[in-house]
Write a protein that holds these residues in place. Sequence first.
Motif, mmCIF file in Angstrom:
data_model
loop_
_atom_site.group_PDB
_atom_site.id
_atom_site.type_symbol
_atom_site.label_atom_id
_atom_site.label_comp_id
_atom_site.label_asym_id
_atom_site.label_seq_id
_atom_site.Cartn_x
_atom_site.Cartn_y
_atom_site.Cartn_z
ATOM 1 N N UNK A 59 -2.727 6.535 4.746
ATOM 2 C CA UNK A 59 -4.072 6.603 5.323
ATOM 3 C C UNK A 59 -5.112 6.930 4.257
ATOM 4 N N UNK A 60 -4.744 7.802 3.310
ATOM 5 C CA UNK A 60 -5.681 8.159 2.241
ATOM 6 C C UNK A 60 -5.940 6.966 1.329
ATOM 7 N N UNK A 61 -4.887 6.225 0.987
ATOM 8 C CA UNK A 61 -5.062 5.026 0.161
ATOM 9 C C UNK A 61 -5.975 4.031 0.872
ATOM 10 N N UNK A 62 -5.736 3.843 2.164
ATOM 11 C CA UNK A 62 -6.559 2.919 2.945
ATOM 12 C C UNK A 62 -8.018 3.354 2.944
ATOM 13 N N UNK A 63 -8.238 4.666 3.082
ATOM 14 C CA UNK A 63 -9.611 5.180 3.099
ATOM 15 C C UNK A 63 -10.304 4.931 1.766
ATOM 16 N N UNK A 64 -9.576 5.108 0.668
ATOM 17 C CA UNK A 64 -10.166 4.873 -0.661
ATOM 18 C C UNK A 64 -10.488 3.395 -0.846
ATOM 19 N N UNK B 26 0.825 -1.203 0.000
ATOM 20 C CA UNK B 26 0.000 0.000 0.000
ATOM 21 C C UNK B 26 0.867 1.264 0.000
ATOM 22 N N UNK B 27 2.100 1.137 0.517
ATOM 23 C CA UNK B 27 3.015 2.284 0.516
ATOM 24 C C UNK B 27 3.424 2.650 -0.908
ATOM 25 N N UNK B 28 3.592 1.630 -1.763
ATOM 26 C CA UNK B 28 3.938 1.894 -3.161
ATOM 27 C C UNK B 28 2.812 2.653 -3.859
ATOM 28 N N UNK B 29 1.571 2.278 -3.546
ATOM 29 C CA UNK B 29 0.419 2.967 -4.130
ATOM 30 C C UNK B 29 0.382 4.416 -3.656
#
Length: 350
Positions: free
Chosen positions: A15-20, A3-6
């Motif tokens: 946190x924003x990627x996780x929320x999406x 998820x860090x790569x994204x």
Amino acid sequence: MTIRDVARRAGVSVATVSAVLNQNKYVSEQLKERVQRAVEELGYQPNRLARSLRRKKSSMVAYIVPTITNPIFSQVARGVQDVMSQASHSVILCNSDLDPKKFEDYRSILLESQIDGLILSAAHDPATGRVVEAFNSKGVPVVIVHSPRDLEDVDSILPDDHGGAVKAVEHLVALGHRRIGIVGVKNSTSSRLRVEGYKEALEKAGIPLDDRLIYLGESYADEYGYKGCQALLQVDPPPTAIFAVSDLLGIKVLSAAADMGLRVPEDISIVAFDNTFAAYSRPQLTSVSVPNYEMGQVAARLLLGRLRRSESELKRAGKAGSPSRGDRAVRKLFDEELVVRASTGPCRAS
């Protein structure tokens, strides 16, 4: 790929990627597009197991059916699947084959799998109550579709078997029939309700009830449709119309009538229930149509409402009839439509 790569590719925080990915509605559309584009470019696949462990949610629900070969339950399953897939939930389909042991085994397997919710269509036996109680005790919501009907405090999405039967018999009465037989099934709540609807329609029409015109077979197996027709046509005077409580029974009533030299509908009219196989018989059967697909959709929305504790989901589930909401069990009956085809006609008996 993590998820860090994204997050790095999209230029946003983890946190924003996780929320999406978790469909948080408070993320702006612009950020959603950036994250989704990064996910597609990198071919990122979230680790579902890890995410479910963190959230204590599996995003999986199960649907247990008595037999998937029955189109009633395959139609319900399609409705459940269509709604759940839009909500990013997977559906595990479990076919019990009316086997109590297999049914009990599913209880253990699904509880171990930590499913979020259960939709259930099952036989009327003690195991059903135990399975529902097992899931409720773990905080897993359960929604019943079609059956059983005798469980309290459980959300239920049900066909109006009684009302549908009234419509079927009223149709025959309107055609001038007064000697109307019925082929039902012993130890079936659905059949019992349909027989009660049959009796009510006769009473409303001022037609005396003749118990000899009620045949109850051992099961819904099509052979009892054939035997039922034979038995009813031996009554003196015989019926001019027969109401079968399922399409499979109705098709065999058709076969028996033909083998006995009767023309349908010239000599005898036949009505069935379910509208699953009715259009494939010759002549095509008049049948009460049950909205199984829509019932599956409503069951899925209701389950999502229980999962999300969202009043908006419960309102969507209740659009057609405004069922009770909140923590009280919802019990919704679906109206049915009589589809008139070639198997019914005016009574021509002397």
